[in-house]
Design an enzyme around this catalytic site. Structure first.
Site, short mmCIF file in Angstrom:
data_model
loop_
_atom_site.label_atom_id
_atom_site.label_comp_id
_atom_site.label_asym_id
_atom_site.label_seq_id
_atom_site.Cartn_x
_atom_site.Cartn_y
_atom_site.Cartn_z
N LYS A 29 0.83 -1.21 0.00
CA LYS A 29 0.00 0.00 0.00
C LYS A 29 0.86 1.26 0.00
O LYS A 29 0.64 2.18 -0.79
CB LYS A 29 -0.90 0.01 1.25
CG LYS A 29 -1.58 1.33 1.52
CD LYS A 29 -2.44 1.30 2.77
CE LYS A 29 -1.71 1.53 4.07
NZ LYS A 29 -1.37 2.94 4.34
N ASN A 30 1.82 1.30 0.92
CA ASN A 30 2.57 2.54 1.09
C ASN A 30 3.59 2.78 -0.01
O ASN A 30 4.25 3.82 -0.03
CB ASN A 30 3.23 2.57 2.48
CG ASN A 30 2.18 2.75 3.56
OD1 ASN A 30 1.04 3.12 3.27
ND2 ASN A 30 2.55 2.46 4.79
N ARG A 100 -3.98 9.55 4.26
CA ARG A 100 -2.78 10.32 4.58
C ARG A 100 -1.90 10.51 3.33
O ARG A 100 -1.29 11.55 3.13
CB ARG A 100 -2.00 9.56 5.65
CG ARG A 100 -0.62 10.07 5.96
CD ARG A 100 -0.69 11.35 6.77
NE ARG A 100 0.65 11.85 7.07
CZ ARG A 100 0.87 12.97 7.74
NH1 ARG A 100 -0.13 13.70 8.17
NH2 ARG A 100 2.09 13.36 7.98
N ASP A 124 -4.98 8.01 9.70
CA ASP A 124 -5.35 7.11 10.79
C ASP A 124 -5.56 7.85 12.10
O ASP A 124 -5.13 8.98 12.28
CB ASP A 124 -4.28 6.05 10.95
CG ASP A 124 -4.15 5.23 9.70
OD1 ASP A 124 -5.08 4.49 9.40
OD2 ASP A 124 -3.13 5.38 9.00
N ASP A 314 4.44 0.15 12.13
CA ASP A 314 3.29 -0.58 11.59
C ASP A 314 3.28 -2.06 11.98
O ASP A 314 2.26 -2.73 11.87
CB ASP A 314 3.25 -0.45 10.06
CG ASP A 314 2.95 0.98 9.62
OD1 ASP A 314 2.45 1.76 10.45
OD2 ASP A 314 3.23 1.32 8.46
N1 EPU Z 1 6.41 13.97 11.41
C1 EPU Z 1 6.52 15.28 11.82
N2 EPU Z 1 6.48 16.26 10.88
C2 EPU Z 1 6.35 15.98 9.56
C3 EPU Z 1 6.23 14.65 9.13
C4 EPU Z 1 6.27 13.65 10.09
O1 EPU Z 1 6.65 15.56 13.02
O2 EPU Z 1 6.34 16.94 8.75
C5 EPU Z 1 6.41 12.90 12.42
C6 EPU Z 1 5.04 12.25 12.49
O3 EPU Z 1 4.16 12.97 13.30
C7 EPU Z 1 5.34 10.89 13.04
C8 EPU Z 1 6.72 10.58 12.44
O4 EPU Z 1 7.27 11.85 12.03
O5 EPU Z 1 5.47 10.96 14.43
C9 EPU Z 1 6.67 9.61 11.27
O6 EPU Z 1 5.98 10.19 10.19
P1 EPU Z 1 6.34 9.90 8.67
O7 EPU Z 1 6.26 11.16 7.94
O8 EPU Z 1 7.59 9.08 8.58
O9 EPU Z 1 5.12 8.96 8.27
P2 EPU Z 1 4.08 9.15 7.10
O10 EPU Z 1 4.78 9.40 5.82
O11 EPU Z 1 3.00 10.06 7.52
C10 EPU Z 1 4.17 6.61 6.49
C11 EPU Z 1 3.17 5.50 6.36
C12 EPU Z 1 2.66 5.06 7.70
C13 EPU Z 1 3.83 4.63 8.56
C14 EPU Z 1 4.86 5.76 8.63
C15 EPU Z 1 6.11 5.40 9.39
C16 EPU Z 1 2.17 6.04 4.25
C17 EPU Z 1 0.96 6.47 3.52
N3 EPU Z 1 2.05 5.96 5.56
O12 EPU Z 1 3.45 7.68 7.09
O13 EPU Z 1 1.84 3.92 7.47
O14 EPU Z 1 3.37 4.31 9.86
O15 EPU Z 1 5.25 6.16 7.30
O16 EPU Z 1 6.74 4.29 8.82
O17 EPU Z 1 3.20 5.74 3.67
C18 EPU Z 1 -0.06 2.55 7.65
O18 EPU Z 1 0.24 2.06 6.56
O19 EPU Z 1 -0.97 2.05 8.37
C19 EPU Z 1 0.65 3.73 8.12
C20 EPU Z 1 0.19 4.50 9.08
#
Ligand code: EPU
Length: 425
Positions: A29-30, A100, A124, A314
């Protein structure tokens, strides 16, 4: 639908005995959602394969349609994206709030169209998910941002390269910086970049399209900007989903038995597999395939979640579920999302002995859980509830199945085919 508007579907699980057979892992998915967003960068026809049949792909397809890229699936696993260059850089609230990954259209549309209006993304239910790193990095590349009425308006005539050092290796921020940098003037470097296999998969597609990116898979990415219009559409096979693969490992771990998990990428799961071996699973891996034998009770371990190549957040609901029935006590420390423990209340309803304080969960294993109705609060928590049902006596029913459908391609069918007592009702 129920009175509250929630779908009535539930998944009922009963432990029937050990699992046996073969499960094929679908695409991630991601990864696929980011591949889809990348198609905004260049005109032409893209063919993505190994595309999982999940709701988030359908929602991202609707979002792309609103932006000007048509998506259709001629057969399961294949997705065709047609970009004829007539883009509308306005991402509407009704679609953006549902996933997201909608934030991933920011980089491509900003660099391609010079502006984008985007409602603040949803996703989420596990606490605040800020985008400050995305915004600060794109500002360093020359973008201007205005926030008003829940909408982000980003503009930039032409972005320029910048030296960006992320304070945290954010997956989404890394992806948006890379896609934005593809057409920026000059060189962009990203230090402390995310190294997740899904980030690598997106970078690989961009390179196939003609982007100039080096350091892929390392924490220092270097993107040399090319002229707008010099990229072309490409075909790409989505990387296998390591989280779905881990779900099937967790299932056999608590139910017992022997599984072959095929079309996986064990090299993307090395840390996790090492921890599962410590817990007592017999895991062997070779190219694209995992063989796992689960006999006897699991042993408890302590696990911190970390960015890749650490243990992914995850995986955590699955690990806590496994620890719930393991011998001894284990401490799980969440280092990414402080609020991501909501499903623990549900596991406690099933008889698990878990205490959470701040970022930590202390899990004291009990021999078996006890089936009960539980709720899925997000995708991964939902999958963990299904796994918990395999570790429980009696029947467990999981509601909130729409969350599982967002990210799991036929979880029920795949588990039923290897002997799990599971059905959708
Ligand atoms: N963060 C910040 N500021 C930002 C961006 C992120 O503080 O500008 C913090 C977030 O609040 C969080 C941490 O950094 O505490 C991780 O966030 P990240 O940006 O790495 O995650 P994401 O891109 O929003 C993706 C996956 C998530 C997965 C995370 C971590 C997608 C669509 N989602 O989210 O997947 O948990 O990376 O590996 O790629 C899921 O698939 O169920 C899921 C939630």
């Amino acid at each position: 639908m129920t009175a509250s508007g929630e779908p009535r579907d539930q998944i009922a699980i009963r432990h029937l005995g050990p699992l046996k057979g073969t499960i094929r892992v679908p695409g991630a998915k991601n990864a696929v959602l980011k591949l889809m967003a990348a198609s905004l960068l260049a005109d032409g026809r893209y063919e993505l394969t190994n595309v999982p049949a999940i709701d988030d792909v359908a929602i991202m397809g609707e979002l792309l349609a609103a932006l000007g890229v048509r998506a259709h699936s001629p057969e399961p696993g294949r997705l065709i994206l047609d970009n004829d260059g007539d883009l509308v850089p306005l991402a509407p609230y009704e679609l953006v709030e549902r996933i997201r990954a909608s934030i991933n259209v920011l980089g491509p549309l900003l660099t391609r169209c010079g502006e984008i209006r985007l409602s603040m993304p949803g996703g989420d239910d596990f606490g605040a998910r800020p985008i400050d790193l995305h915004v600060a990095s794109l500002e360093a590349m020359g973008a201007s941002f205005k926030f008003a009425h829940g909408e982000l308006h980003a503009t930039a005539d032409r972005l320029h390269g910048a030296e960006i050092a992320l304070t945290f290796p954010s997956v989404g921020a890394t992806e948006n910086i890379v896609t934005a940098a593809v057409f920026a003037e000059g060189t962009t470097t990203i230090d402390n970049a995310a190294r997740e296999p899904e980030v690598v998969d997106m970078c690989d597609l961009l390179v196939e399209m003609g982007a100039d990116i080096t350091g892929i898979g390392t924490s220092r990415l270097v993107v040399d900007g090319v002229e707008r219009g010099s990229l072309k559409a490409a075909d790409h096979r989505t990387v296998p989903d390591r989280i779905q693969a881990a779900t099937y490992l967790a299932a056999v771990a608590v139910a017992g038995g022997e599984l072959d998990i095929v079309e996986a990428r064990p090299e993307h799961m090395e840390n996790l597999l090492a921890r599962f071996v410590e817990m007592g699973l017999d895991v062997s891996a070779d190219a694209g395939r995992l063989h796992v034998v689960a006999e006897g009770r699991l042993h408890s371990i302590d696990v911190p979640t970390l960015p890749y190549p650490g243990i992914a957040t995850d995986y955590k609901p699955l690990i806590i579920t496994m620890l719930s029935v393991a011998d001894g006590a284990g401490i799980v420390t969440e280092n990414l999302y402080p609020g991501r423990f909501r499903y623990v209340e549900e596991l406690i309803r099933l008889g698990a002995n878990i205490r959470t304080t701040g970022h930590h969960a202390v899990v004291r294993g009990v021999p078996r859980l006890s089936g009960a109705p539980v709720r899925a609060h997000d995708i991964r928590a939902g999958a963990a509830m299904v796994v918990a049902g395999l570790a429980a006596d009696g029947v467990t029913t999981v509601s909130g199945v729409q969350h599982i459908d967002r990210g799991y391609d036929d979880l029920v069918g795949r588990l039923a085919a290897v002997g799990a007592g599971i059905e959708r009702i």
